[in-house]
Design a protein around this motif. Structure first.
Motif, PDB file in Angstrom:
ATOM      1  N   THR A  11       0.693  -1.171   0.107  1.00 26.81           N
ATOM      2  CA  THR A  11       0.271   0.143   0.098  1.00 26.81           C
ATOM      3  C   THR A  11       1.071   0.971  -0.082  1.00 26.81           C
ATOM      4  OG1 THR A  11      -0.004  -0.305   2.357  1.00 26.81           O
ATOM      5  CG2 THR A  11      -2.526  -1.157   1.249  1.00 26.81           C
ATOM      6  N   SER A  12       2.063   0.877  -0.079  1.00 24.16           N
ATOM      7  CA  SER A  12       3.309   2.357   0.235  1.00 24.16           C
ATOM      8  C   SER A  12       4.646   1.494  -0.635  1.00 24.16           C
ATOM      9  CB  SER A  12       3.162   2.985   1.480  1.00 24.16           C
ATOM     10  OG  SER A  12       3.882   1.896   2.020  1.00 24.16           O
ATOM     11  N   ILE A  13       5.384   2.705  -1.239  1.00 25.47           N
ATOM     12  CA  ILE A  13       6.194   2.871  -1.991  1.00 25.47           C
ATOM     13  C   ILE A  13       7.865   2.860  -1.067  1.00 25.47           C
ATOM     14  CG2 ILE A  13       6.217   4.174  -4.044  1.00 25.47           C
ATOM     15  CD1 ILE A  13       6.919   2.265  -6.096  1.00 25.47           C
ATOM     16  N   VAL A  14       8.944   2.193  -1.343  1.00 27.77           N
ATOM     17  CA  VAL A  14       9.967   2.847  -0.711  1.00 27.77           C
ATOM     18  C   VAL A  14      10.930   2.128  -1.612  1.00 27.77           C
ATOM     19  CG1 VAL A  14      11.473   2.393   0.483  1.00 27.77           C
ATOM     20  CG2 VAL A  14       9.188   2.438   1.791  1.00 27.77           C
ATOM     21  N   MET A  15      11.502   3.265  -2.829  1.00 31.95           N
ATOM     22  CA  MET A  15      12.594   2.929  -3.805  1.00 31.95           C
ATOM     23  C   MET A  15      13.683   2.610  -3.253  1.00 31.95           C
ATOM     24  SD  MET A  15      10.299   2.923  -6.566  1.00 31.95           S
ATOM     25  CE  MET A  15      11.262   3.104  -7.759  1.00 31.95           C
ATOM     26  N   SER A  16      14.463   3.334  -1.958  1.00 32.92           N
ATOM     27  CA  SER A  16      15.874   3.260  -2.197  1.00 32.92           C
ATOM     28  C   SER A  16      15.915   2.470  -0.410  1.00 32.92           C
ATOM     29  CB  SER A  16      16.509   4.391  -2.016  1.00 32.92           C
ATOM     30  OG  SER A  16      17.737   4.331  -1.259  1.00 32.92           O
ATOM     31  N   HIS A  17      16.696   1.976  -0.077  1.00 32.96           N
ATOM     32  CA  HIS A  17      16.895   1.444   1.252  1.00 32.96           C
ATOM     33  C   HIS A  17      17.223   2.176   2.704  1.00 32.96           C
ATOM     34  CE1 HIS A  17      21.339   1.503   0.202  1.00 32.96           C
ATOM     35  NE2 HIS A  17      21.360   1.775   1.268  1.00 32.96           N
ATOM     36  N   GLN A  18      18.122   3.688   1.604  1.00 40.20           N
ATOM     37  CA  GLN A  18      17.564   4.938   2.835  1.00 40.20           C
ATOM     38  C   GLN A  18      16.656   5.593   3.084  1.00 40.20           C
ATOM     39  OE1 GLN A  18      20.402   6.790  -0.550  1.00 40.20           O
ATOM     40  NE2 GLN A  18      22.424   5.937   0.124  1.00 40.20           N
ATOM     41  N   ASP A  19      16.430   5.104   2.300  1.00 41.34           N
ATOM     42  CA  ASP A  19      14.936   5.820   2.928  1.00 41.34           C
ATOM     43  C   ASP A  19      14.447   5.916   4.223  1.00 41.34           C
ATOM     44  OD1 ASP A  19      14.365   6.800  -0.086  1.00 41.34           O
ATOM     45  OD2 ASP A  19      12.531   5.923  -0.671  1.00 41.34           O
ATOM     46  N   ASN A  20      13.452   6.815   4.631  1.00 39.50           N
ATOM     47  CA  ASN A  20      13.023   7.288   6.458  1.00 39.50           C
ATOM     48  C   ASN A  20      11.388   7.201   5.725  1.00 39.50           C
ATOM     49  OD1 ASN A  20      13.510   9.753   5.517  1.00 39.50           O
ATOM     50  ND2 ASN A  20      15.256  10.168   7.010  1.00 39.50           N
ATOM     51  N   VAL A  21      10.944   7.396   4.135  1.00 42.47           N
ATOM     52  CA  VAL A  21      10.267   7.365   4.394  1.00 42.47           C
ATOM     53  C   VAL A  21       9.663   6.981   3.016  1.00 42.47           C
ATOM     54  CG1 VAL A  21       9.403  10.411   4.586  1.00 42.47           C
ATOM     55  CG2 VAL A  21       9.918   9.670   2.714  1.00 42.47           C
ATOM     56  N   ALA A  22       7.722   6.336   3.076  1.00 39.79           N
ATOM     57  CA  ALA A  22       7.060   5.173   2.361  1.00 39.79           C
ATOM     58  C   ALA A  22       6.134   6.643   1.843  1.00 39.79           C
ATOM     59  CB  ALA A  22       6.781   4.359   3.056  1.00 39.79           C
ATOM     60  N   ALA A  66      17.423  16.663  11.008  1.00 36.02           N
ATOM     61  CA  ALA A  66      17.776  15.540  10.723  1.00 36.02           C
ATOM     62  C   ALA A  66      17.576  15.335   8.560  1.00 36.02           C
ATOM     63  CB  ALA A  66      17.598  13.905  10.937  1.00 36.02           C
ATOM     64  N   ALA A  67      17.697  15.096   7.554  1.00 34.19           N
ATOM     65  CA  ALA A  67      17.395  14.742   6.888  1.00 34.19           C
ATOM     66  C   ALA A  67      16.035  13.686   6.413  1.00 34.19           C
ATOM     67  CB  ALA A  67      18.939  14.779   5.683  1.00 34.19           C
ATOM     68  N   VAL A  68      15.467  14.590   5.536  1.00 34.25           N
ATOM     69  CA  VAL A  68      14.121  13.657   5.474  1.00 34.25           C
ATOM     70  C   VAL A  68      14.572  12.629   3.374  1.00 34.25           C
ATOM     71  CG1 VAL A  68      11.625  13.663   4.498  1.00 34.25           C
ATOM     72  CG2 VAL A  68      12.664  14.619   6.549  1.00 34.25           C
ATOM     73  N   ILE A  69      14.261  11.499   3.456  1.00 28.52           N
ATOM     74  CA  ILE A  69      15.063  10.947   2.318  1.00 28.52           C
ATOM     75  C   ILE A  69      14.207  10.067   1.481  1.00 28.52           C
ATOM     76  CG2 ILE A  69      16.624   9.168   1.873  1.00 28.52           C
ATOM     77  CD1 ILE A  69      18.464   9.594   3.567  1.00 28.52           C
ATOM     78  N   LYS A  70      13.826  10.465   0.085  1.00 21.13           N
ATOM     79  CA  LYS A  70      12.898   9.687  -0.278  1.00 21.13           C
ATOM     80  C   LYS A  70      13.949   9.566  -1.650  1.00 21.13           C
ATOM     81  CE  LYS A  70       8.373  10.821  -2.833  1.00 21.13           C
ATOM     82  NZ  LYS A  70       7.298  11.910  -2.944  1.00 21.13           N
ATOM     83  N   TYR A  71      13.261   8.236  -2.431  1.00 14.83           N
ATOM     84  CA  TYR A  71      14.243   8.254  -3.520  1.00 14.83           C
ATOM     85  C   TYR A  71      15.427   7.792  -3.406  1.00 14.83           C
ATOM     86  CZ  TYR A  71       8.839   8.590  -5.774  1.00 14.83           C
ATOM     87  OH  TYR A  71       8.073   8.081  -5.747  1.00 14.83           O
ATOM     88  N   GLY A  72      16.267   7.750  -2.008  1.00 18.14           N
ATOM     89  CA  GLY A  72      17.483   7.908  -2.270  1.00 18.14           C
ATOM     90  C   GLY A  72      18.016   8.999  -1.788  1.00 18.14           C
ATOM     91  N   GLU A  73      17.114  10.086  -2.264  1.00 17.22           N
ATOM     92  CA  GLU A  73      17.902  11.793  -1.994  1.00 17.22           C
ATOM     93  C   GLU A  73      16.920  12.412  -1.198  1.00 17.22           C
ATOM     94  OE1 GLU A  73      19.713  13.034  -4.454  1.00 17.22           O
ATOM     95  OE2 GLU A  73      19.944  10.851  -5.796  1.00 17.22           O
ATOM     96  N   VAL A  74      18.137  13.787  -0.402  1.00 15.98           N
ATOM     97  CA  VAL A  74      17.490  14.644   0.560  1.00 15.98           C
ATOM     98  C   VAL A  74      16.736  15.142  -0.404  1.00 15.98           C
ATOM     99  CG1 VAL A  74      18.210  16.427   1.865  1.00 15.98           C
ATOM    100  CG2 VAL A  74      20.011  13.906   1.707  1.00 15.98           C
TER     101      VAL A  74
END
Length: 109
Positions: A11-22, A66-74
């Motif tokens: 029901t949600s997507i995470v593109m990188s293991h670094q992400d801290n959000v979905a 702290a950085a919010v990381i989505k798709y492996g990018e800040v």
């Protein structure tokens, strides 16, 4: 690159293991559980608030500044502590791109 497996109940997507959000793939009600895959493992997080389709939900604790990381990018910095399951949006993050006052090592004049 790991093999991607389609999971019907995701029901949600995470593109990188670094992400801290979905990113939510549906409108979510408070208390509803979102499922996502990270590092090949299916994980779950309970929404602490209603979250609209396409918006972000914290999947890890994010401390203030702290950085919010989505798709492996800040994509910004947290303006407050954010717990897993919280909606992550303009009320608790700020953009840092193009902000000279946020750049490391910048000399003030």
């Amino acid at each position: 690159m790991g093999k991607l497996v389609y999971e019907q109940d995701i029901t949600s997507i995470v593109m990188s293991h670094q992400d801290n959000v979905a990113t939510s793939l549906k409108d979510v009600e408070e208390g509803e559980t979102l499922l996502y895959v990270i590092n090949g493992q299916k994980e779950a997080v309970e929404a602490k608030r209603s979250i609209p389709f396409g918006h972000k939900i914290a999947i890890k604790p994010i401390q203030r500044s702290a950085a919010v990381i989505k798709y492996g990018e800040v994509i910004g910095a947290a303006t407050m502590d954010i717990e897993p399951g919280e909606h992550v949006h303009v009320h608790n993050i700020e953009g840092i791109r193009g902000r000279g006052d946020k750049a490391e090592g910048e000399q003030k004049q």
